[in-house]
Design an enzyme around this catalytic site. Structure first.
Site, short mmCIF file in Angstrom:
data_model
loop_
_atom_site.label_atom_id
_atom_site.label_comp_id
_atom_site.label_asym_id
_atom_site.label_seq_id
_atom_site.Cartn_x
_atom_site.Cartn_y
_atom_site.Cartn_z
N SER A 145 0.77 -1.21 0.09
CA SER A 145 0.06 0.00 -0.14
C SER A 145 0.78 1.04 -0.05
CB SER A 145 -1.11 -0.12 1.22
OG SER A 145 -0.22 0.27 2.55
N SER A 201 0.96 3.59 2.28
CA SER A 201 0.83 4.46 3.27
C SER A 201 2.38 4.98 3.85
CB SER A 201 0.56 3.46 4.88
OG SER A 201 1.43 2.50 4.83
N LYS A 251 5.70 0.79 9.44
CA LYS A 251 5.36 2.00 10.11
C LYS A 251 6.53 2.57 10.39
CE LYS A 251 0.97 1.58 8.85
NZ LYS A 251 0.29 2.29 7.73
N SER A 295 -2.73 6.82 5.97
CA SER A 295 -2.11 5.75 6.69
C SER A 295 -2.96 5.40 8.02
CB SER A 295 -0.64 6.10 7.19
OG SER A 295 -0.22 5.30 8.08
#
Length: 324
Positions: A129, A131, A186, A289
Site C-alpha cells: 500500500s 501508507s 510504519k 495511513s
C-alpha cells in the site's frame, strides 16, 4: 517402503491442502509456522535417509555385487565358461533415491537455509500500500533485519537476545495488533514514556515540536495528483513525509484498543501517552495511513524487525538501495 510412500503422500497432500486453503482465503495462513513444520518434517526424513535408508541401499548394492562375484568365482572353479555380468545398472537402480525422499530429504538443505535466514537474519517483504510514500512505494521489495532489535524464536516470537533499542524514526515491521497474522510497516514516532501529539498536522513529542522543512510538492504517479511534502527529523536521520491538501486533521474511526485511555482525541487530532513496552507508529503518508492514531500502540512482543533496504522494484529499478 510401500508404507513410507503412503505416509509421505499424505504429509505432502496436507501441506498442499493448507497452502491451497490459505491461497483461497478459507483460512488465515501462518508462513512462519508453515516454514517451521516443513523444515522439521523434511529434517526428520533427511536424518532417516542419512543414517538408515542410504546405508540400507548401499548394503543392498554391495550384496548384489557380492552375489555376482561369487557366481563368477564358482563357475571359474568348476572350469565352466561364463559371461561377465554387468551389475552397474542394477547398482544404480538400487542406490537411486526414491521419489518420496527426493521431495522430503532432498528439500531439507534448501528449506533449512531459508528458515535460518528468514527467522534470524533477514526477511523479505513486499510493500502492498501507499501508507509509507514517499519513503517506500507500492511494489518495493524490502529487506528487514530480524536481529537488530534482538533475536526472536520463530512462530513463538519470544525474544532471546537483547539487541538494540527501538528508536524514534526507525521504519519497523510488526504484527498488526488487531490481527497479528498480518505484518504492518510504519515509522516509530513514540517510544515508551513519550507523549506524542499530532495536532493540526504537526507532530510534537514530549512538548517539543519535531523540526520540519517544507519541500516541493510530491507527484504520486499512481494517484496522479500532487501532495504537500515535508522533511521531518526524528532522531538523527531526516525523512520525507506527505500531507494531503484540504484533508482535516480530525481522526475519524479510531477503535477501542488497549490503553486507549492514554489518548485524547479532539477536532485538532490526537495526543497519546505511550505505555511501557509499547510504541506509537505512523505512516509517512500521514493522511493516507491506518496507524497508531486509529488502532493504538504496538506491543514489544509484536515486533518483527527493522526495515532498511529496497532490494527490488520491478517497475522502477532506481528504487533499489537503502532508505531512512
Amino acid at each position: 517402503m510401500q508404507a513410507m510412500q503412503w505416509i509421505t503422500a499424505v504429509i505432502l497432500a496436507a501441506f498442499v491442502g493448507y497452502i491451497s486453503a490459505w491461497y483461497t482465503g478459507a483460512i488465515e495462513g501462518n508462513f512462519a509456522l508453515l516454514m517451521f513444520l516443513a523444515t522439521f518434517v523434511t529434517g526428520i526424513y533427511w536424518l532417516a535417509e542419512r543414517f538408515y535408508f542410504w546405508p540400507q541401499r548401499k548394503k543392498e548394492a554391495a550384496r548384489l555385487n557380492a552375489e555376482a562375484a561369487a557366481r563368477r568365482a564358482e563357475l571359474e572353479r568348476q572350469g565352466l565358461r561364463h559371461d561377465m555380468v554387468d551389475t552397474a545398472e542394477g547398482e544404480t537402480r538400487i542406490l537411486k533415491q526414491p521419489w518420496w525422499l527426493d521431495w522430503t530429504a532432498g528439500l531439507f538443505p534448501v528449506l533449512f537455509v531459508v528458515f535460518v535466514l528468514r527467522s534470524f537474519l533477514f526477511e523479505p517483504f513486499k510493500i502492498p500500500s501507499g501508507s509509507m510514500i514517499p519513503t517506500l512505494m507500492v511494489g518495493d521489495l524490502i529487506l528487514v533485519n530480524k536481529y537488530h532489535y534482538g533475536i526472536r524464536l520463530p512462530v513463538l516470537n519470544t525474544k532471546i537476545t537483547e539487541g538494540n533499542p527501538v528508536e524514534r524514526g526507525d521504519v519497523m515491521v510488526f504484527r498488526y495488533p488487531p490481527q497479528p497474522t498480518l505484518d504492518y510497516i510504519k515509522r516509530v514516532v513514540g517510544v515508551p514514556g513519550d507523549t506524542v501529539a499530532y495536532l493540526n498536522k504537526r507532530l510534537t513529542i514530549n512538548g517539543q515540536e519535531v523540526p520540519t522543512t517544507e519541500l516541493p510538492d510530491f507527484f504520486d504517479t499512481d494517484a496522479m495528483r500532487y501532495f504537500s511534502q515535508f522533511e521531518e527529523k526524528l532522531g538523527d536521520q531526516p525523512h520525507r513525509l506527505l500531507n494531503t491538501k484540504g484533508m482535516p486533521a480530525f481522526i475519524q474511526g479510531a477503535s477501542q484498543f488497549p490503553f486507549r485511555e492514554n489518548c485524547t482525541y479532539t477536532v485538532e487530532g490526537v495526543s497519546c501517552k505511550v505505555p511501557e513496552g509499547h510504541y506509537f507508529t505512523m505512516g509517512d503518508n500521514r493522511d493516507n495511513s491506518l496507524d497508531s492514531r486509529y488502532w493504538g500502540f504496538v506491543p514489544e512482543e509484536n515486533i518483527v524487525g527493522k526495515a532498511f533496504f529496497v532490494w527490488m522494484n520491478f517497475s522502477n529499478l532506481k528504487r533499489i538501495g537503502s532508505f531512512n
